[in-house]
Design an enzyme around this catalytic site. Structure first.
Site, PDB file in Angstrom:
ATOM      1  N   GLU A 138      48.635  13.613  32.739  1.00  0.00           N
ATOM      2  CA  GLU A 138      49.129  13.878  34.104  1.00  0.00           C
ATOM      3  C   GLU A 138      49.553  15.302  34.116  1.00  0.00           C
ATOM      4  OE1 GLU A 138      48.935   9.822  33.529  1.00  0.00           O
ATOM      5  OE2 GLU A 138      50.023  11.288  32.451  1.00  0.00           O
ATOM      6  N   HIS A 207      56.617   0.741  36.094  1.00  0.00           N
ATOM      7  CA  HIS A 207      55.430   0.655  36.882  1.00  0.00           C
ATOM      8  C   HIS A 207      56.115   0.038  38.124  1.00  0.00           C
ATOM      9  CE1 HIS A 207      52.072   0.037  33.444  1.00  0.00           C
ATOM     10  NE2 HIS A 207      53.062   1.118  33.195  1.00  0.00           N
TER      11      HIS A 207
END
Length: 402
Positions: A138, A207
């Protein structure tokens, strides 16, 4: 007005009250080339709207949203039914066809179509260089997006899960948000950072992140949260066209929300709230998934004699304090409902802004219902206990209206 069922809340509210959006007079034709695309696009759309992202052109956007506030549902326009993820996909396709400098990249966005199929079929339509699969890195591909924006492209960076973008926090804060300023205006960073987030269904703590509170303090960064297929498409298109870096928050549980949206092109203002339900007794400010918990609670509130005004703030940074203030001046009471964490969340910032600007209009303390300051549990009953539920909203309205 009684609230509609959760699957058609936005359609009902929009049909009765309208949705703040701007519709261009005609669809855009494809630009002849990357180097001249912005000049050509501007010339073609002299009578249409180009959302600038607000912090650069706040006044122009405000006027635009005022002019086009007439509800499209009464104009005889053709509609088609889509899911929220399909509305986002439509926005990507339309903008990529119109502007060859727009491209998408992230993990599995190409031939797999993205984790939630927002980019399904785009690789076949536009090729692997405009829909680029990246390694699991990322920080690297976010930094690459910032560099591409500095050179004139308009990258759309997808985080497979918004929690993963914490790995790119340096690129988002020190580069994405500040380079326009630190370069003395030499560079613009028209980047869109988007992806799924929020508390899903037993996705576990890592998450289930809500990163609004992480990013809100970054100078130069704009944040919006979609909650319906209509505003998902409109906000995505406006974010892509903006000259500012924009973070678009999508809730993982709203992707399959269904609604009819116009066939013709439209955009939503990046800096406007959406009036979901007008009322007289209390102003309820919310966004994203909590919009539906609030509207579910509104059914009970109306049956008990309360008349709440529900506002989807939508623009998380900056706040639309003009519209919020007008509502507070009418109701004199405020309830904020969010899924973000209580400590340092969007609700805390919004409450501070209301106190600073509208203290004299308040007849009761501002109440804020937020998620618990704990990692989101995996067990479903514990997960539900950490998030605001409709019964809590009903109780809060009764308390604030006493």
């Amino acid at each position: 007005m009684a609230a509609a069922s959760s699957s058609s809340l936005h359609a009902t509210a929009a049909a009765l009250h309208g949705v703040g959006a701007a519709a261009s007079s005609k669809p855009r034709a494809a630009a002849p080339g990357a180097r001249s695309v912005r000049v050509a696009a501007a010339a073609r759309r002299s009578g249409s709207v180009r959302a600038r992202g607000g912090m650069v052109a706040r006044a122009a956007v405000a006027v635009t949203c005022l002019v086009f506030c007439i509800p499209f549902f009464f104009c005889g326009r053709l509609l088609h039914e889509v899911l929220l993820f399909e509305a986002l996909r439509e926005a990507l396709i339309e903008e990529m066809k119109a502007d060859p400098t727009v491209y998408v990249f992230g993990e599995d966005v190409g031939h797999y179509g993205g984790s939630y199929k927002v980019t399904k079929g785009l690789a076949e339509m536009f090729g692997d260089l405009r829909v680029l699969d990246t390694p699991i890195a990322e920080n690297s591909f976010t930094g690459m997006g910032v560099g591409a924006a500095m050179k004139g492209l308009r990258p759309i960076i997808e985080g497979m899960n918004m929690g993963f973008l914490l790995l790119a926090y340096n690129q988002i804060s020190n580069n994405c948000g500040m380079l326009h300023y630190t370069s003395g205006g030499q560079f613009k960073i028209p980047v869109v950072i988007r992806g799924p987030g929020g508390v899903g269904r037993q996705l576990g703590a890592e998450h289930s992140q809500r990163l609004e509170s992480y990013f809100q303090s970054i100078p130069g960064l704009q944040m919006v949260a979609c909650s319906t297929p209509y505003n998902a498409k409109g906000l995505m298109k406006a974010a892509i066209r903006s000259e500012n870096p924009v973070v678009l928050f999508e809730h993982v549980l709203l992707y399959n929300l269904k609604e009819k949206i116009p066939d013709e092109e439209y955009i939503c203002c990046l800096e406007d709230v959406e009036m979901v339900r007008p009322g007289e007794h209390v102003t309820i400010l919310t966004y994203s998934r909590m919009r539906y918990h609030v509207m579910q609670a509104a059914k009970t509130q109306v049956n008990k004699g309360y008349d709440p005004e529900v506002i989807d703030i939508r623009s998380l940074k900056p706040f639309d304090l003009h519209t919020i203030g007008n509502s507070i001046k009418k109701t004199n009471r405020v309830l904020i409902v969010e899924e973000c964490m209580r400590t340092g969340g969007i609700g805390a910032s919004l409450r501070a802004a209301i106190i600073d600007n509208f203290w004299d209009y308040l007849d009761a303390p501002i109440m804020c219902l937020s998620s618990q300051d704990v990692p989101t549990p995996y067990a479903a009953p514990l997960e539900d206990a950490t998030v605001v539920q409709p019964a809590q909203i009903v109780a809060a309205v009764e308390q604030i209206c006493q």
